[in-house]
Design an enzyme around this catalytic site. Structure first.
Site, mmCIF file in Angstrom:
data_model
loop_
_atom_site.group_PDB
_atom_site.id
_atom_site.type_symbol
_atom_site.label_atom_id
_atom_site.label_comp_id
_atom_site.label_asym_id
_atom_site.label_seq_id
_atom_site.Cartn_x
_atom_site.Cartn_y
_atom_site.Cartn_z
ATOM 1 N N THR A 111 32.612 15.012 38.775
ATOM 2 C CA THR A 111 31.218 15.465 38.710
ATOM 3 C C THR A 111 31.083 16.856 38.101
ATOM 4 O OG1 THR A 111 29.350 16.153 40.096
ATOM 5 C CG2 THR A 111 31.499 16.246 41.113
ATOM 6 N N TYR A 147 30.826 18.903 48.359
ATOM 7 C CA TYR A 147 30.969 17.700 47.528
ATOM 8 C C TYR A 147 31.758 18.032 46.258
ATOM 9 C CZ TYR A 147 29.632 14.275 44.021
ATOM 10 O OH TYR A 147 29.658 13.360 43.001
#
Ligand code: UDP
Length: 328
Positions: A118, A142
């Protein structure tokens, strides 16, 4: 049987679209998913093996049964806000889960992995367009969990010959234009599906998270990519590894940023509906602007994100929103 590819998270939003793309390209996508956030109904293009990433015995059995040529690893928790509230959950599930998977793959002699990373691994870089060489300084647990898994893949490459293609996604949106699979998170936290809920009255309004950012209209800027384009890149990633090429990292975005207000305005125009909005405070862990420098995927993989216009993404998401659903 065609070449099996083990798809962790194949019952989720991106994983289910990847299974469709793999099946179309002549592979057998074997979904491995614990259904914590995925949907059994979304597994339509190949066999399903229910299992958890942390369950080594189950993973060993699935590797032995299918002998996959490669792994596509999507299974992960992916909500920025939740990761700030409960980082342990993210380190256990994402990092320990990936370690278990990678060790099982190596033990089974499966040494090719396509990994879903990501742009949240970059953090905020002061308006810089983010290319693959930018420093990775995640702002939230995350992003930190995904960065740790990237490091793990590099280490296992050096020691065990595991080869990877890492894709760092920007903001994924849209749905299968044929309506077989689509985006369905429970709870939903993403901008476009929440906005579609507000448009058709399933929720009162969309809350804009922060209007005082240092951007032209005060709202955060993101780079949106169509899920079908994104999964096409994954098939190219499998072929890259099949051809024996070296491990590589690719950003997947278009290089064009849209502010939250711009997404709202365009979606109102595209659906021809009003979008009720409320202005709220900033969301913890949000970066101001995440825009991809994405030349590498075009130049080296031959990736062309032709569907990734806001028009096509919102139209396809809206079509799914109105007619598609999963029951279980
Ligand atoms: N966003 C928003 N309201 C919402 C959900 C998201 O204003 O209800 C904003 C969010 O702050 C971010 C952008 O929309 O700037 C995209 O958020 P999303 O959760 O879709 O993806 P992320 O960028 O966190 O991966």
């Amino acid at each position: 049987m065609s070449t099996p590819i083990l798809v962790t998270g194949g019952a989720g939003y991106i994983g289910s679209h990847a299974c469709k793309a793999l099946a179309r390209a002549g592979y057998t996508p074997v979904t491995y998913d614990n259904l914590a956030t995925g949907w059994r109904d979304a597994v339509k293009f190949g066999p399903f093996e229910k299992g958890d990433l942390l369950d080594r015995d189950r993973l060993d059995a699935v590797f032995a049964k299918w002998q996959p040529a490669a792994v596509m690893h999507f299974a992960a928790l992916s909500q920025v806000g939740e990761s700030m509230a409960d980082p342990g959950k993210y380190w256990r599930n994402n990092v320990c889960g990936s370690l278990t998977l990678i060790e099982a793959a190596v033990a089974a002699g499966c040494r090719d992995i396509v990994f879903s990373s990501t742009c949240a691994t970059y953090g905020d870089q002061d308006g810089v367009v983010l290319d693959e060489n930018c420093a990775q300084e995640p702002l939230n647990a995350y992003g930190a969990s995904k960065r740790a898994i990237e490091d793990m893949l590099v280490n296992f490459g050096a020691s065990h010959g595991l080869r990877h293609v890492i894709f760092r996604y920007f903001n994924v949106a849209g749905a299968d234009p044929e309506g077989e699979v689509g985006e369905h998170h429970q709870p939903e936290t993403h901008l476009i599906p929440l906005m579609l809920d507000a448009i058709d009255g399933k929720r009162d309004a969309l809350t804009i998270h922060g209007t005082d950012y240092d951007t032209p209209d005060g709202t955060c800027i993101r780079d949106y990519v169509h899920v079908m384009d994104l999964v096409d890149a994954h098939v190219l990633g499998v072929k890259w590894l099949e051809e024996g090429k070296d491990s590589r990292v690719f950003n997947l975005g278009t290089g064009t940023g849209f502010s939250v207000r711009e997404v709202v305005a365009q979606s109102g125009r595209i659906t021809n509906k009003d979008v009720p909005v409320i202005e709220g405070p900033r969301r913890p862990g949000d970066a101001v602007a995440l825009v991809s420098g994405s030349r590498r995927a075009g130049e080296e993989l031959g990736w062309r994100p032709d569907r990734s216009t806001m028009e096509t993404m919102v139209r396809d998401a809206w079509r799914w929103h109105q007619s598609g659903h999963y029951d279980g």
